[in-house]
Design a protein around this motif. Structure first.
Motif, mmCIF file in Angstrom:
data_model
loop_
_atom_site.group_PDB
_atom_site.id
_atom_site.type_symbol
_atom_site.label_atom_id
_atom_site.label_comp_id
_atom_site.label_asym_id
_atom_site.label_seq_id
_atom_site.Cartn_x
_atom_site.Cartn_y
_atom_site.Cartn_z
ATOM 1 N N GLY A 51 0.825 -1.200 0.000
ATOM 2 C CA GLY A 51 0.000 0.000 0.000
ATOM 3 C C GLY A 51 0.854 1.242 0.000
ATOM 4 N N ALA A 52 0.275 2.345 -0.458
ATOM 5 C CA ALA A 52 0.975 3.630 -0.485
ATOM 6 C C ALA A 52 -0.040 4.750 -0.299
ATOM 7 C CB ALA A 52 1.727 3.802 -1.797
ATOM 8 N N VAL A 53 0.447 5.927 0.129
ATOM 9 C CA VAL A 53 -0.444 7.047 0.406
ATOM 10 C C VAL A 53 -0.156 8.297 -0.413
ATOM 11 C CG1 VAL A 53 -0.984 6.308 2.755
ATOM 12 C CG2 VAL A 53 0.951 7.810 2.369
ATOM 13 N N SER A 54 0.907 8.335 -1.151
ATOM 14 C CA SER A 54 1.270 9.552 -1.888
ATOM 15 C C SER A 54 0.452 9.707 -3.165
ATOM 16 C CB SER A 54 2.758 9.510 -2.249
ATOM 17 O OG SER A 54 2.988 8.534 -3.238
ATOM 18 N N GLU A 55 0.612 10.863 -3.812
ATOM 19 C CA GLU A 55 -0.063 11.069 -5.096
ATOM 20 C C GLU A 55 0.455 10.096 -6.146
ATOM 21 O OE1 GLU A 55 -0.378 15.049 -6.603
ATOM 22 O OE2 GLU A 55 -0.779 15.849 -4.605
ATOM 23 N N ALA A 56 1.691 9.654 -5.978
ATOM 24 C CA ALA A 56 2.302 8.691 -6.900
ATOM 25 C C ALA A 56 2.156 7.273 -6.358
ATOM 26 C CB ALA A 56 3.768 9.046 -7.111
ATOM 27 N N TRP A 57 1.035 7.013 -5.706
ATOM 28 C CA TRP A 57 0.839 5.730 -5.034
ATOM 29 C C TRP A 57 0.986 4.547 -5.983
ATOM 30 C CZ3 TRP A 57 -2.912 2.188 -6.239
ATOM 31 C CH2 TRP A 57 -3.940 2.626 -7.084
ATOM 32 N N ALA A 58 0.465 4.658 -7.193
ATOM 33 C CA ALA A 58 0.497 3.522 -8.125
ATOM 34 C C ALA A 58 1.930 3.176 -8.517
ATOM 35 C CB ALA A 58 -0.343 3.819 -9.362
ATOM 36 N N SER A 59 2.723 4.188 -8.867
ATOM 37 C CA SER A 59 4.113 3.904 -9.236
ATOM 38 C C SER A 59 4.920 3.451 -8.024
ATOM 39 C CB SER A 59 4.766 5.108 -9.920
ATOM 40 O OG SER A 59 4.722 6.238 -9.094
ATOM 41 N N ASP A 60 4.598 3.980 -6.830
ATOM 42 C CA ASP A 60 5.255 3.516 -5.605
ATOM 43 C C ASP A 60 4.963 2.039 -5.366
ATOM 44 O OD1 ASP A 60 6.152 6.111 -5.237
ATOM 45 O OD2 ASP A 60 4.766 6.562 -3.587
ATOM 46 N N CYS A 61 3.712 1.649 -5.552
ATOM 47 C CA CYS A 61 3.321 0.243 -5.367
ATOM 48 C C CYS A 61 4.020 -0.654 -6.390
ATOM 49 C CB CYS A 61 1.810 0.082 -5.466
ATOM 50 S SG CYS A 61 0.904 0.707 -4.026
#
Length: 130
Positions: free
Chosen positions: A92-102
């Motif tokens: 999981g991720a919380v930033s605006e770039a959550w998808a690329s972080d994941c």
């Protein structure tokens, strides 16, 4: 196939990423109050459109929030269960770039095992009257 899921709002965002080709298929769904009832069927149908199934899922990335208490809770419960059942990593991720972080975390072999929501504030839950 990697599932990227965001159910923080009234409109669900889903991306399916084919690990072999790098192709990404983005979907939106106005789930409204039908998320709990229709989520698995929606996922199944979008996977089928790409010639995949739940057995093809190799990783899951989830937007943790902040957002809707109910939407986050339902989405993460279903996806945590799917990841556990299929034995695939979930992050999981919380930033605006959550998808690329994941995607980056999944590519590195990371897993959270269980993803918990980040509501952004205390949940507004009605207190019992008695």
């Amino acid at each position: 196939m990697i599932i990227l899921w965001n159910s923080a709002g009234m409109t669900v965002e889903l991306s399916l990423v084919d690990e072999q080709t790098g192709e990404r298929h983005d979907y939106t769904w106005a789930a409204e109050r039908n998320l709990a009832r229709d989520m698995l069927a929606y996922l199944r149908d979008r996977l089928n459109e790409q010639g995949a199934s739940f057995n093809s899922v190799s990783g899951i990335g989830v937007f943790r929030g902040p957002g809707s208490f109910t939407g986050l809770r339902i989405g993460m419960t279903v996806l945590n269960t799917l990841a556990s059942d299929r034995g695939v990593p979930i992050v999981g991720a919380v930033s605006e770039a959550w998808a690329s972080d994941c995607l980056a975390r999944l590519a590195c072999g990371e897993t959270d095992e269980i993803v918990l929501p980040e509501y952004g504030r205390a949940a507004r839950i009605t207190k019992p009257r008695k």
